[in-house]
Enzyme design. Structure first.
Site, mmCIF file in Angstrom:
data_model
loop_
_atom_site.group_PDB
_atom_site.id
_atom_site.type_symbol
_atom_site.label_atom_id
_atom_site.label_comp_id
_atom_site.label_asym_id
_atom_site.label_seq_id
_atom_site.Cartn_x
_atom_site.Cartn_y
_atom_site.Cartn_z
ATOM 1 N N GLY A 197 81.504 51.341 13.586
ATOM 2 C CA GLY A 197 82.114 50.652 12.630
ATOM 3 C C GLY A 197 81.463 50.341 11.083
ATOM 4 O O GLY A 197 81.655 49.735 10.322
ATOM 5 N N SER A 198 80.870 51.742 10.685
ATOM 6 C CA SER A 198 80.318 51.719 9.574
ATOM 7 C C SER A 198 81.288 51.993 8.418
ATOM 8 O O SER A 198 81.131 51.366 7.454
ATOM 9 C CB SER A 198 79.320 52.711 9.475
ATOM 10 O OG SER A 198 79.896 54.155 9.618
ATOM 11 N N HIS B 225 88.988 61.073 8.331
ATOM 12 C CA HIS B 225 88.744 62.155 9.572
ATOM 13 C C HIS B 225 87.458 63.057 8.840
ATOM 14 O O HIS B 225 87.339 63.013 7.819
ATOM 15 C CB HIS B 225 89.853 63.038 9.770
ATOM 16 C CG HIS B 225 89.425 64.377 10.554
ATOM 17 N ND1 HIS B 225 89.638 63.917 12.193
ATOM 18 C CD2 HIS B 225 89.186 65.521 10.599
ATOM 19 C CE1 HIS B 225 89.264 65.204 12.542
ATOM 20 N NE2 HIS B 225 89.071 65.974 11.653
ATOM 21 N N GLU C 145 82.232 59.361 3.366
ATOM 22 C CA GLU C 145 83.345 58.620 3.850
ATOM 23 C C GLU C 145 83.055 57.124 3.314
ATOM 24 O O GLU C 145 84.144 56.632 3.043
ATOM 25 C CB GLU C 145 83.136 58.457 5.473
ATOM 26 C CG GLU C 145 83.693 59.726 6.178
ATOM 27 C CD GLU C 145 83.802 59.561 7.727
ATOM 28 O OE1 GLU C 145 84.421 60.376 8.354
ATOM 29 O OE2 GLU C 145 82.918 58.582 8.137
HETATM 30 C C1 GAR Z 1 83.891 58.536 11.581
HETATM 31 O O1 GAR Z 1 83.003 59.683 10.894
HETATM 32 C C2 GAR Z 1 85.223 59.017 11.281
HETATM 33 O O2 GAR Z 1 85.676 59.787 10.194
HETATM 34 C C3 GAR Z 1 85.533 59.517 12.681
HETATM 35 O O3 GAR Z 1 84.540 58.613 13.571
HETATM 36 C C4 GAR Z 1 83.422 58.133 12.737
HETATM 37 C C5 GAR Z 1 83.511 56.692 12.826
HETATM 38 O O4 GAR Z 1 82.298 55.975 12.521
HETATM 39 N N1 GAR Z 1 86.697 59.377 13.007
HETATM 40 C C6 GAR Z 1 87.388 60.681 13.681
HETATM 41 O O5 GAR Z 1 86.753 61.444 14.176
HETATM 42 C C7 GAR Z 1 88.911 60.353 14.233
HETATM 43 N N2 GAR Z 1 89.375 61.595 14.315
HETATM 44 P P1 GAR Z 1 82.256 54.621 12.029
HETATM 45 O O6 GAR Z 1 82.578 53.737 13.594
HETATM 46 O O7 GAR Z 1 80.917 54.150 11.858
HETATM 47 O O8 GAR Z 1 83.066 54.122 11.021
#
Ligand code: GAR
Length: 206
Positions: free
Chosen positions: A14-15, A113, A178
């Site tokens: 969930g960052s 992504h 991101e």
């Molecule tokens: C992120 O890097 C996002 O881009 C990726 O999962 C991670 C979630 O991180 N998403 C995918 O790969 C979707 N195809 P987070 O839970 O810390 O936000």
């Protein structure tokens, strides 16, 4: 400016959700997070949402590995509607979105992504970039359509691949990009008087 009413879907840490929440708190993003939903009951994203005092719900996917059972996806739509969400934000949501959600929120589902799409669709895109020997990768914010990781691009940020990078160090650098790109892109939507259409023609490059 009309504030975006967001429903956030996530499966993991969930960052990105935290980065959006921070951007809202700091006045960099005109939006309200109406609800956070995860397919994983123990996902840290739900704990973070509760810490922030936001409505949070676990909605396990059912019997399929990559998608939700159609009835469960209908339930997801109902949760999002009940919470008056206008936009559905996929922040590390690891399920393929199908007709019930796609039709209910057509053109209003936004995904982040971890690659420069159209390169490296699918899982662990940072690892794919590293294994392909790329010198540069990044992240993409795009509108979700039926094709996986294929919808119109709204924004991208480049990230260098450094010597000695491991999948983890590279993903960390992508995450940092991101956390800048996602709030900035959603703020562009909030600020666009003509909606999302003109943004597709001129993707933001950070
Ligand atoms: C992120 O890097 C996002 O881009 C990726 O999962 C991670 C979630 O991180 N998403 C995918 O790969 C979707 N195809 P987070 O839970 O810390 O936000």
């Amino acid at each position: 400016m009309k504030r975006l009413q967001l429903g956030i879907l996530g499966s993991g840490k969930g960052s990105n959700f935290v980065a959006l929440h921070k951007a809202i708190a700091e006045g960099r993003l005109a939006a309200d997070i109406r609800v956070v939903v995860s397919d994983i009951a123990s996902a840290p994203i739900l704990l973070r949402a509760k810490e922030f005092g936001l409505p949070a719900a676990a909605l396990p996917a059912g019997k399929f590995r990559t998608k939700l059972e159609p009835e469960i996806e209908e339930e997801l739509v109902a949760i999002l509607r009940r919470n008056q969400c206008e936009w559905v934000i996929l922040a590390g949501y690891m399920r393929v979105v199908k007709a019930p959600l796609l039709e209910a929120f057509a053109g209003k589902i936004i995904n982040i992504h971890p690659s420069l799409l159209p390169k490296f669709k699918g899982l662990e895109a940072w690892r794919q970039a590293l294994e392909a020997g790329e010198s540069e990768t990044g992240c993409t914010v795009h509108i979700v359509t039926p094709g996986i990781d294929e919808g119109p691009v709204l924004a991208q940020a480049k990230v260098p691949v450094l010597e000695g990078d491991t999948p983890e160090t590279l993903h960390q650098r992508i995450h940092a990009a991101e956390h800048r790109l996602f709030p900035a892109t959603l703020q562009r939507i909030a600020e666009s008087p003509a909606g999302i259409e003109p943004l597709k023609a001129q993707p933001l490059m950070l």
